[in-house]
Motif scaffolding. Structure first.
Motif, PDB file in Angstrom:
ATOM      1  N   PRO A  17     102.159  -6.062 -45.889  1.00 36.72           N
ATOM      2  CA  PRO A  17     103.043  -5.251 -45.040  1.00 36.72           C
ATOM      3  C   PRO A  17     104.519  -5.892 -45.130  1.00 36.72           C
ATOM      4  O   PRO A  17     105.440  -5.261 -45.178  1.00 36.72           O
TER       5      PRO A  17
ATOM      6  N   GLY B  87     109.501   6.302 -45.290  1.00 37.22           N
ATOM      7  CA  GLY B  87     109.588   5.230 -46.460  1.00 37.22           C
ATOM      8  C   GLY B  87     110.751   5.358 -47.188  1.00 37.22           C
ATOM      9  O   GLY B  87     110.697   4.866 -48.495  1.00 37.22           O
TER      10      GLY B  87
ATOM     11  N   TYR C 197     113.051   2.925 -47.776  1.00 41.97           N
ATOM     12  CA  TYR C 197     113.183   1.877 -48.281  1.00 41.97           C
ATOM     13  C   TYR C 197     112.338   1.172 -49.209  1.00 41.97           C
ATOM     14  O   TYR C 197     112.519   0.305 -49.906  1.00 41.97           O
ATOM     15  N   GLU C 198     111.338   2.040 -49.587  1.00 38.03           N
ATOM     16  CA  GLU C 198     110.293   1.620 -50.358  1.00 38.03           C
ATOM     17  C   GLU C 198     110.538   2.048 -51.799  1.00 38.03           C
ATOM     18  O   GLU C 198     109.922   2.813 -52.628  1.00 38.03           O
TER      19      GLU C 198
ATOM     20  N   THR D 298      97.947  -5.894 -50.934  1.00 36.70           N
ATOM     21  CA  THR D 298      99.376  -5.211 -50.583  1.00 36.70           C
ATOM     22  C   THR D 298      99.645  -5.976 -49.142  1.00 36.70           C
ATOM     23  O   THR D 298      98.776  -6.030 -48.338  1.00 36.70           O
TER      24      THR D 298
ATOM     25  N   ASP E 133     106.038  -7.320 -47.390  1.00 39.98           N
ATOM     26  CA  ASP E 133     106.465  -7.255 -48.788  1.00 39.98           C
ATOM     27  C   ASP E 133     107.595  -5.935 -48.654  1.00 39.98           C
ATOM     28  O   ASP E 133     108.763  -5.826 -49.462  1.00 39.98           O
ATOM     29  N   ASP E 134     107.356  -5.108 -47.563  1.00 43.57           N
ATOM     30  CA  ASP E 134     108.292  -4.001 -47.293  1.00 43.57           C
ATOM     31  C   ASP E 134     109.631  -4.507 -46.894  1.00 43.57           C
ATOM     32  O   ASP E 134     109.654  -5.399 -46.049  1.00 43.57           O
TER      33      ASP E 134
ATOM     34  N   SER F  63     110.273  -4.013 -43.021  1.00 39.59           N
ATOM     35  CA  SER F  63     109.339  -4.532 -42.267  1.00 39.59           C
ATOM     36  C   SER F  63     109.850  -6.180 -42.223  1.00 39.59           C
ATOM     37  O   SER F  63     109.739  -7.001 -41.175  1.00 39.59           O
TER      38      SER F  63
ATOM     39  N   GLN G 278      96.557   0.221 -53.591  1.00 40.12           N
ATOM     40  CA  GLN G 278      97.768   0.830 -53.903  1.00 40.12           C
ATOM     41  C   GLN G 278      97.975   1.379 -55.455  1.00 40.12           C
ATOM     42  O   GLN G 278      97.844   0.846 -56.353  1.00 40.12           O
TER      43      GLN G 278
ATOM     44  N   HIS H 250     111.199   0.133 -55.476  1.00 47.33           N
ATOM     45  CA  HIS H 250     110.654  -0.928 -56.400  1.00 47.33           C
ATOM     46  C   HIS H 250     111.428  -0.959 -57.668  1.00 47.33           C
ATOM     47  O   HIS H 250     111.934  -0.172 -58.003  1.00 47.33           O
TER      48      HIS H 250
END
Length: 430
Positions: free
Chosen positions: A229, A36, A38-39, A227, A231-232, A235, A213, A41
């Motif tokens: 997907p 994860g 690049y997660e 949520t 938005d990641d 992805s 979430q 925010h």
């Protein structure tokens, strides 16, 4: 680019560059999915980024030593590999934190990248959230209002929705302890139909749903209702990269020679342009010019009336184009420029979007992602003419399922199913 450049030009100058780049690039993408990495925010903390860096450096170390083991004939020194790993992550950490803090400064000083918010429910938790948003401008939130739900005699939910629309609010924070079930349902329905993001401020005495979430803004717990997907960032990047490669392949290998042949037949059979261009609603409800091969005679009803079975506007060659879905082929240019995706909810003409948005609940949710040339609804039998309300309801249900459950493999499955249906022939392809 960074890890490949450091490896080839600084540390492993004598290894086969192509072999190294392919292995490392693919391995990096796989490990970042797992970690994860690049997660990150706007409300993420420095500590979270440090944790992501640490998690990724462990996976990357395993990847590098695996490369050394597979290519044992290169005799890569463990000391050299460790130096490379540390140098890579020193540079990556600097870059990641630099971008993180530059974005914070951009939001706090220049007031860019701002998201407007409203808080529904006047509770201690919601007041704490408002205070936090005011005191941390680097997060880029501008809270416009807190609406109290305690005095029901003064509450006008429709007026609140009008305020949200007029002020162009981006995110709605709902206090679970003050809003009842009817209020929450009304807010969620409004948000779905108006492209607003809903988040919940939980009461600490309640049990939190595992389906929501769970994030923290400072010490304030926040729940996100839906949520997506895509938005990641990773992805989204994967889907966009596939769209570019796939559309370029179709344009170069097929449309380059097929377009002149189709254009010749269209011009010989009837007067008018080769391409039919129509405004349609896309991502975030923005309109764009959607391209098709012209399959009908030029007529003033083209932007108002949907094609029906036995429609006298369709030319003889147009029937073949529509039956084989070849009339949609120019939309690969829409994909290449970024207006559409290969797979996604099918876009509707503007007049139909307005009609269905008022008539069909949650119809607007389809615009949270880019529209597609094909989609889950289309391969599931919900394509072509909308003859009854069940047709459009089924289409919306499948589109929402696709949006909330997207995966790269689901896209591949839909593409193969589309090709199969085209070869087999479909009843509603007219």
């Amino acid at each position: 680019m960074l890890i490949n450049a450091l490896g080839i030009f600084c540390f492993f100058t004598e290894i086969p560059p192509l072999n190294f780049i392919l292995f490392l690039s693919f391995g990096w993408l796989v490990t970042t999915f797992v970690s994860g990495f690049y997660e990150v925010h706007r409300y993420s903390t420095v500590i979270r980024i440090a944790k992501l860096l640490f998690r990724q450096i462990l996976l990357f170390s395993l990847l590098m030593f695996a490369y050394s083991g597979i290519n044992f004939n290169l005799n890569l020194s463990p000391t050299l590999i460790i130096k490379y790993i540390l140098a890579s992550f020193f540079c990556i950490a600097i870059f990641k934190y630099l971008m993180f803090f530059l974005l914070k400064r951009y939001r706090s000083i220049f007031k860019g990248n701002i998201r407007k918010t409203i808080i529904l429910g006047e509770t201690p938790q919601s007041k704490s959230l408002e205070k936090f948003l005011i005191e941390t401008p680097a997060y880029g939130f501008l809270n416009k209002k807190i609406v109290c739900f305690k005095d029901r005699s003064k509450l006008d939910l429709e007026a609140t929705f009008d305020y949200i629309t007029n002020e162009e609010i981006d995110e709605i924070f709902c206090s679970i302890s003050e809003l009842n079930n009817e209020d929450l349902l009304a807010v969620v329905n409004y948000a779905d139909n108006n492209l607003k993001v809903v988040k919940f401020i939980p009461d600490r005495t309640k049990v939190l749903s595992k389906k929501l979430q769970h994030d923290y803004y400072g010490i304030i717990p926040i729940l996100t209702f839906r949520t997506i997907p895509l938005d990641d960032p990773l992805s989204s990047l994967l889907k966009r990269a596939f769209d570019i490669v796939f559309s370029l392949a179709v344009i170069v290998l097929i449309l380059s020679w097929l377009t002149p042949l189709i254009a010749l037949v269209i011009k010989v059979e009837s007067k008018g342009p080769v391409f039919f261009t129509q405004l349609r609603n896309g991502y975030n409800f923005k309109s764009f010019n959607c391209f098709k091969f012209r399959s009908m005679v030029t007529n003033p009803r083209a932007d108002l009336e949907q094609v029906t079975r036995g429609d006298d506007r369709i030319t003889r060659f147009g029937q073949l184009l529509r039956k084989t879905s070849m009339d949609e082929m120019p939309q690969f240019f829409n994909v290449l420029v970024g207006d559409m995706s290969v797979v996604g909810p099918r876009p509707h003409m503007l007049s139909h979007t307005d009609m269905y948005a008022k008539k069909i609940d949650k119809f607007m949710v389809r615009h949270f992602v880019k529209p597609g040339i094909t989609g889950l609804a289309q391969v599931s039998g919900f394509r072509g003419e909308v003859e009854t309300d069940n047709d459009i309801i089924g289409r919306v249900q499948h589109d929402i399922f696709y949006i909330e459950n997207w995966s790269f493999f689901l896209d591949l499955k839909i593409i193969f199913q589309t090709l199969f249906n085209t070869i087999k022939g479909e009843e509603k392809a007219y």
